[in-house]
Each structure stands twice: as C-alpha cells, then as structure tokens.
Design a protein around this motif. Structure first.
Motif, mmCIF file in Angstrom:
data_model
loop_
_atom_site.group_PDB
_atom_site.id
_atom_site.type_symbol
_atom_site.label_atom_id
_atom_site.label_comp_id
_atom_site.label_asym_id
_atom_site.label_seq_id
_atom_site.Cartn_x
_atom_site.Cartn_y
_atom_site.Cartn_z
ATOM 1 N N GLN A 15 -0.928 0.065 5.797
ATOM 2 C CA GLN A 15 -1.907 -1.010 5.870
ATOM 3 C C GLN A 15 -1.256 -2.329 5.474
ATOM 4 O O GLN A 15 -0.131 -2.372 4.980
ATOM 5 N N ASP B 41 -2.331 7.148 0.523
ATOM 6 C CA ASP B 41 -3.374 7.160 1.553
ATOM 7 C C ASP B 41 -3.506 5.827 2.281
ATOM 8 O O ASP B 41 -4.026 5.767 3.388
ATOM 9 N N SER B 42 -3.047 4.756 1.662
ATOM 10 C CA SER B 42 -3.167 3.425 2.263
ATOM 11 C C SER B 42 -1.878 2.976 2.940
ATOM 12 O O SER B 42 -1.800 1.852 3.426
ATOM 13 N N PRO C 46 0.832 -1.208 0.000
ATOM 14 C CA PRO C 46 0.000 0.000 0.000
ATOM 15 C C PRO C 46 0.871 1.264 0.000
ATOM 16 O O PRO C 46 1.894 1.325 0.681
#
Length: 156
Positions: A130, A126-127, A123
């Motif tokens: 994760q 924004d991820s 990721p």
C-alpha cells in the motif's frame, strides 16, 4: 589542528577503552544517527568524515559530510536550523555515531520541510504494497522560502 582521534590498536582498546578511535569506512565516512534530545525522535541519518566529526566535537554544532555534494556541511548554515549537540555517543566498535541534538527555531531537520527526515511509514505485513503513510501532516517550514529556487543537490 591536532586530531582528537586515537589510532585503533586493539579490540580491547576500541570496545572497552576510553579513547576515541572511530572506524571510518572505505570512503572515509562514518554513519551518524541524529535524534531529538528531549523526545528521542530520529531526526535524520547522515555521514561524517573525520573533519566533520572533529568540527562537531570542537564547535558543539552538527557538521556532516554530504555524499551527493562531496563536501562538508554545517547543518543549518543555509536554513538557520542549526543542530546544537547536547550529547555525542559512539557505539561499541566505534563505527557509528549517535548525536542527541536540539534544533534552532522550528525544530525541523529535514530539507523537505518536515521535522524529521523519517516522516513516512512503510506498510508491512497485511498492508504491504500500500501507499506510504505520512506521519507528519504539515511541513514545519516551506523549503522554497528557506532554500530558494536554487537546485537542491540532495534531490534526484
């Protein structure tokens, strides 16, 4: 066996010439990107020493050098998943190899059982932070059936 490689004599010869003059690193290795011949999918990244590259060229099958085992490795010798070289390329300064291959049987190249060694996505943006995302949901083969219970030296 005579060498297939020319000595590296000049930038012009290496970058614009028609002689194979690979540049191996300080450990005698050159990185190899291996992709599926049809789809272009990256199957694996490994290394070759001079002997592995020569064996690949002469046999038409992928040979690598295992850094963890410190030995030559004929891809598929244990698993049967032999990589047939359909095209072999070298980059502009001859320090990276690109092999386009077809793979016997299931088409898998990863010792973990997946088709590609790149079966997880990291990721970003924004991820970030994760969990890794699995791109391949099912293994192509069961590594225990193929390799048995023997300790696999490529694992930690």
């Amino acid at each position: 066996m005579s060498s297939l490689f020319s000595p590296r004599e000049s930038v012009e010869q290496v970058e614009e010439g028609n002689q194979l003059a690979p540049k191996f690193d300080e450990n005698g290795l050159i990185p190899v990107v291996t992709t599926d011949y049809e789809s272009g999918e990256v199957l694996m990244v490994a290394y070759q020493n001079a002997e592995a590259l020569e064996r690949t060229i002469r046999s038409g099958e992928a040979w690598y050098y295992s850094r963890s085992r410190q030995c030559l490795w004929h891809k598929g010798a244990t698993s049967g998943l032999v990589q047939k070289v359909r095209e072999l390329r070298i980059d502009d300064d001859q320090d990276t190899v690109w092999m386009r291959v077809t793979v016997a049987d299931s088409g898998a190249s990863c010792h973990v059982g997946y088709r590609s060694c790149f079966y997880r996505k990291v990721p970003t943006e924004d991820s970030a932070g994760q969990a890794l995302e699995y791109l391949e949901r099912e293994k192509t083969f069961d590594p225990e059936e193929v390799y048995g219970d023997a300790e696999n030296p490529t694992r930690l």
